[in-house]
Write a protein that holds these residues in place. Structure first.
Motif, PDB file in Angstrom:
ATOM      1  N   THR A  96       0.776  -1.170  -0.004  1.00 23.05           N
ATOM      2  CA  THR A  96       0.034  -0.006   0.142  1.00 23.05           C
ATOM      3  C   THR A  96       0.863   1.350   0.080  1.00 23.05           C
ATOM      4  N   GLY A  97       0.228   2.584  -0.171  1.00 23.69           N
ATOM      5  CA  GLY A  97       1.008   3.677   0.008  1.00 23.69           C
ATOM      6  C   GLY A  97       2.182   3.942  -0.812  1.00 23.69           C
ATOM      7  N   ALA A 118       7.289 -10.355 -12.271  1.00 22.53           N
ATOM      8  CA  ALA A 118       7.201  -9.789 -10.882  1.00 22.53           C
ATOM      9  C   ALA A 118       6.851 -10.529  -9.878  1.00 22.53           C
ATOM     10  N   TYR A 119       7.573 -10.302  -8.654  1.00 22.71           N
ATOM     11  CA  TYR A 119       7.660 -11.435  -7.583  1.00 22.71           C
ATOM     12  C   TYR A 119       7.205 -10.903  -6.371  1.00 22.71           C
ATOM     13  N   GLN A 148      -2.135  -8.471  -5.880  1.00 25.08           N
ATOM     14  CA  GLN A 148      -2.716  -7.340  -6.731  1.00 25.08           C
ATOM     15  C   GLN A 148      -1.675  -6.398  -7.304  1.00 25.08           C
ATOM     16  N   VAL A 149      -0.837  -6.005  -6.352  1.00 21.44           N
ATOM     17  CA  VAL A 149       0.264  -5.137  -6.747  1.00 21.44           C
ATOM     18  C   VAL A 149       1.214  -5.739  -7.853  1.00 21.44           C
ATOM     19  N   ILE A 150       1.516  -6.755  -7.464  1.00 24.33           N
ATOM     20  CA  ILE A 150       2.303  -7.539  -8.397  1.00 24.33           C
ATOM     21  C   ILE A 150       1.845  -7.768  -9.830  1.00 24.33           C
ATOM     22  N   LYS A 151       0.467  -8.073  -9.772  1.00 26.19           N
ATOM     23  CA  LYS A 151      -0.322  -8.409 -11.096  1.00 26.19           C
ATOM     24  C   LYS A 151      -0.149  -7.052 -11.904  1.00 26.19           C
TER      25      LYS A 151
END
Length: 265
Positions: A17-18, A59-60, A46-49
């Motif tokens: 987040t952030g 991305a990992y 979600q961030v990695i996707k």
């Protein structure tokens, strides 16, 4: 410019987040291979996707509690084996709680230092040993303006960040001959969930709304510094001016910081 970080393996902590999330996206847009770490695996996924979509590269994500040295060791070993040597480390993870020094619990104090300071230092040590072997690398430690000017109700948080700043300053001198750059980032109030968690009353966020930093814009500034040997990144400007002023006139600084115009917690 868009692919300036191509072939760079960037490990970012506190990435769910952030500011950490925005750092992931900004680095991914520039072609970096992202390794994102946090405690929230659902948000990390979600961030990695999205990072993969932005970079077109693998991305990992790794779930890790930076207060646990064993988990830090496992993280570095896993990333090295699966992804390769870490070329850029961004120690962004941090926790805070705004509370009077006489009221804050020992467990809270210990957790802040383990995450904000000791966890960042130990992770840095393990990654820097890899960087020394390759004679290159960048380490970015996200501290805080609170580490430069301590205010009421932020004693322990400020102490944890001041320690990280001091560590970074010494580390920079040690690693410079090894071609490893160390940058300290000192943001002021930022529009993220951090402030909501540190001050659940919401009063602090309202009082500093006019100088609140935008995490996306600030992330772009941090990522743009990679490879340039930037010593420090400080924002907002008004707080950095105050930080430079304080050591010159400490008694006046103490008086001003204790006034409502500066003390917003």
């Amino acid at each position: 410019m868009k692919k300036r970080l191509l072939n760079q393996v960037i490990l970012i902590t506190g990435a769910s987040t952030g500011l950490g999330e925005q750092l992931v996206y900004c680095a991914a847009q520039r072609g970096a291979t992202i390794v994102a770490c946090a405690r929230n695996q659902i948000r990390l996924s979600q961030v990695i996707k999205k990072a993969h979509q932005l970079s077109g590269r693998p991305a990992y994500s790794y779930t890790v509690d930076l207060s646990d040295p064993e988990q830090i060791e496992q993280l570095v070993a896993a990333v090295t084996k699966k992804v390769g040597p870490i070329t850029v480390l961004i120690n962004n993870a941090g926790i805070g709680q705004f509370e009077n020094a006489l009221d804050i619990k020992l467990t809270v104090m210990e957790k802040m230092f383990r995450v904000n300071t000791l966890g960042a230092i130990y992770l840095t040590q393990l990654v820097a040993l890899q960087m020394v072997a390759y004679h290159q690398g960048t380490i970015i430690n996200v501290a805080s303006q609170a580490g430069k000017i301590a205010t009421p109700k932020a004693s322990v948080y400020a102490a944890s960040k001041a320690a990280l700043i001091a560590y970074s300053n010494s580390l920079r001198l040690e690693l410079r001959p090894r071609n490893i750059r160390v940058t300290t980032v000192n943001p002021g109030p930022m529009a993220t969930d951090f402030i909501k968690k540190a001050d659940q009353s919401g009063k602090y966020a309202q009082s500093v709304a006019k100088i609140m930093l935008d995490p996306e814009r600030f992330a772009r500034r941090i990522i743009a510094s990679i490879g340039r040997g930037t010593r420090e990144i400080n924002a907002p400007a008004i707080m950095e001016v105050a930080a430079r002023f304080y050591p010159l006139f400490p008694e006046l600084g103490d008086w001003l910081v204790s006034r409502p115009v500066f003390n917003r917690k």
